[in-house]
Design a protein around this motif. Structure first.
Motif, PDB file in Angstrom:
ATOM      1  N   GLN A 170       0.836  -1.211   0.000  1.00 16.17           N
ATOM      2  CA  GLN A 170       0.000   0.000   0.000  1.00 16.17           C
ATOM      3  C   GLN A 170       0.870   1.261   0.000  1.00 16.17           C
ATOM      4  O   GLN A 170       0.551   2.251  -0.652  1.00 16.17           O
ATOM      5  CB  GLN A 170      -0.915  -0.005   1.222  1.00 16.17           C
ATOM      6  N   GLU A 224       2.389   1.734  -3.396  1.00 12.47           N
ATOM      7  CA  GLU A 224       1.436   2.126  -4.445  1.00 12.47           C
ATOM      8  C   GLU A 224       0.630   3.371  -4.067  1.00 12.47           C
ATOM      9  O   GLU A 224      -0.510   3.541  -4.493  1.00 12.47           O
ATOM     10  CB  GLU A 224       0.515   0.944  -4.750  1.00 12.47           C
ATOM     11  N   LEU A 244      -1.261   5.341  -6.557  1.00 16.66           N
ATOM     12  CA  LEU A 244      -2.519   4.797  -7.095  1.00 16.66           C
ATOM     13  C   LEU A 244      -3.653   4.847  -6.064  1.00 16.66           C
ATOM     14  O   LEU A 244      -4.814   5.004  -6.423  1.00 16.66           O
ATOM     15  CB  LEU A 244      -2.310   3.333  -7.540  1.00 16.66           C
ATOM     16  N   ASN A 245      -3.261   4.686  -4.771  1.00 11.53           N
ATOM     17  CA  ASN A 245      -4.330   4.514  -3.768  1.00 11.53           C
ATOM     18  C   ASN A 245      -4.478   5.698  -2.813  1.00 11.53           C
ATOM     19  O   ASN A 245      -5.199   5.609  -1.824  1.00 11.53           O
ATOM     20  CB  ASN A 245      -4.080   3.227  -2.961  1.00 11.53           C
ATOM     21  N   TYR A 246      -3.786   6.831  -3.082  1.00  6.80           N
ATOM     22  CA  TYR A 246      -3.729   7.918  -2.098  1.00  6.80           C
ATOM     23  C   TYR A 246      -5.089   8.465  -1.720  1.00  6.80           C
ATOM     24  O   TYR A 246      -5.279   8.963  -0.605  1.00  6.80           O
ATOM     25  CB  TYR A 246      -2.800   9.036  -2.580  1.00  6.80           C
ATOM     26  N   SER A 260      -7.898   6.716  -1.547  1.00  6.59           N
ATOM     27  CA  SER A 260      -8.810   5.741  -0.952  1.00  6.59           C
ATOM     28  C   SER A 260      -8.219   4.953   0.216  1.00  6.59           C
ATOM     29  O   SER A 260      -8.947   4.294   0.950  1.00  6.59           O
ATOM     30  CB  SER A 260      -9.256   4.739  -2.028  1.00  6.59           C
ATOM     31  N   ARG A 261      -6.935   5.011   0.413  1.00  2.55           N
ATOM     32  CA  ARG A 261      -6.348   4.153   1.459  1.00  2.55           C
ATOM     33  C   ARG A 261      -6.721   4.648   2.860  1.00  2.55           C
ATOM     34  O   ARG A 261      -6.990   5.844   3.050  1.00  2.55           O
ATOM     35  CB  ARG A 261      -4.837   4.057   1.303  1.00  2.55           C
TER      36      ARG A 261
END
Lengths: 283, 172
Positions: free
Chosen positions: A9, A12, A15-17, A19-20
């Motif tokens: 996480q 990445e 890519l996930n900033y 939603s994480r």
């Protein structure tokens, strides 16, 4: 959530900033670190501290990006300063400088964003540290009978710092190169008592408007270039030269092809949104 | 934000300063004096910073002192010229990193400079290459002659500025 998943996480983040769940990641890391400490596994505890710190660097950088996007420039500035500080803490322990956690990217862009800000004056205190304690053992620091905990080192998964418990304030000053850069000088509206933000953030705005993700790469080059005299038609021949040399305009840049001013060239690796100009004049 | 650049300064001047000047300060007890007399490197305080403020040391002197003591070989005996209870650090408001004032015997001065350089690299981390530092170093030769060196400049240039100056001093 396992350690490997957390590492993925963090790798990445580009890519996930949006939603994480950083809070959950931090909670799981805390549990794993506690277990490592209980097992006296200092190496694992330190590795987990590094991951917590990577999360902190990424999150403060994202906070800065969000603030700048929404026009909250001073808040963005504060988050950038925090990012810089957290990166400094991490640096000496972080051996993986291959940018797989985007740390080097963040460090580079934090410095670039900071260079765009117009702040020049900061309030800074001068004080004596009358009593200082160690954050690890809570012992009062004694210069000869030292507790042995080194500032910046990791013990049981926590970084050793100094806690200043008693101070004597000697004074405050307005400076251009402060120790910490949070305390920007703002005037206050005498009628409302509210802070007035009078700064020109056009450089910051120019960049942030053209980015679509906090992980879009951009580069900045500061040079000097002659700007057309037509932009300085309000300046008299005997006034000070707008190039800030301190000389008269007529004796400095006026006879030249233009006024020598700082020039900022910015290169975006991702095409900015349609409709935004690629050039902007600011003073 | 454009960072103001500090000017680089390196000055070397003859001085009358000696180890005994510092050992005989009124704030040093006879008990501590006996301990300090064996030192060949003394971290010394700033005096007269403000009225009613005693001798003080720059911010982070605690870390410098610990680093020097932990990393000194048998030839180098570092000490700090203050009683334990009087040790106070002064936090200044600018980002110039003040290492402090040090008096050192010429024979161990190159080793001391190398150690200070290593300390700065360790302490400043990623900021080491862009941080300006200030160091006042008094180098005392065997015959008692001494030179005061003031260095203000990039931390990465400290070693290559000071070492040749110390070598010149030894040749004299």
């Amino acid at each position: 959530m396992k350690l490997k998943e957390i590492k993925n996480q963090l790798m990445e983040v580009h890519l996930n900033y949006s939603s994480r769940n950083s809070k959950l990641i931090l909670e799981v890391l805390g549990q794993l670190k506690q277990r490592a400490v209980e097992q006296k596994d200092q190496d694992s505890a330190k590795e987990i501290w590094c991951l917590e710190q990577i999360l902190e660097v990424q999150d403060t950088y994202l906070d800065a990006y969000k603030a700048l996007k929404s026009g909250e420039y001073y808040n963005g500035w504060r988050s950038l300063e925090r990012t810089d500080i957290e990166y400094t803490f991490l640096f000496r322990h972080f051996k993986e400088h291959d940018n797989k956690y985007w740390i080097e990217f963040i460090n580079k862009h934090t410095t670039q964003y900071q260079s765009l800000f117009p702040y020049k004056a900061f309030v800074s205190p001068e004080y004596l540290k009358k009593e200082v304690k160690c954050s690890i053992c809570d012992q009062v620091i004694n210069i000869r009978n030292h507790c042995g905990h080194r500032v910046g080192e990791i013990y049981n998964g926590e970084m050793c710092t100094r806690l200043i418990t008693k101070v004597k304030l000697l004074g405050g000053s307005i400076v251009t190169s402060p120790l910490q850069k949070y305390s920007v000088c703002f005037p206050t509206d005498p009628k409302t008592g509210q802070r007035v933000d009078h700064y020109n953030y056009s450089y910051v705005k120019f960049v942030i408007d053209r980015l679509q993700s906090p992980f879009d790469n951009w580069d900045i080059h500061w040079t000097k270039k002659r700007h057309p005299h037509s932009r300085y038609s309000h300046i008299g021949r005997n006034d000070k030269c707008p190039c800030e040399s301190g000389r008269k305009y007529k004796d400095c840049c006026l006879p030249k092809s233009g006024v020598l001013r700082p020039h900022c060239q910015i290169e975006f690796s991702v095409k900015p949104p349609e409709g935004l100009s690629m050039f902007e004049y600011t003073d | 934000m454009k960072h103001e650049s500090y000017e680089n300064v390196f000055e070397v001047e003859e001085t009358q300063e000696s180890f005994s000047d510092w050992l005989n300060k009124p704030y040093i007890s006879s008990k501590l004096r006996k301990q300090l007399v064996n030192a060949n490197l003394l971290i010394v305080p700033l005096e007269g910073v403000q009225e009613n403020v005693g001798p003080v040391f720059p911010n982070c002197t605690e870390e410098l002192c610990l680093f020097l003591k932990e990393n000194a070989t048998a030839d180098l005996v570092p000490e700090i010229c203050i009683e334990d209870q009087d040790f106070t650090e002064l936090v200044m408001h600018w980002d110039l990193f003040t290492v402090g004032s040090i008096i050192v015997k010429c024979i161990v001065a190159p080793f001391a400079v190398n150690l200070i350089y290593d300390y700065l690299k360790d302490r400043l981390g990623p900021r080491a290459s862009k941080t300006h530092v200030k160091l006042e170093l008094t180098v005392v030769q065997e015959d008692g002659k001494a030179a005061h060196m003031l260095y203000e400049g990039p931390s990465k240039e400290l070693r290559k500025t000071l070492l040749p100056a110390i070598e010149n001093l030894s040749k004299k």
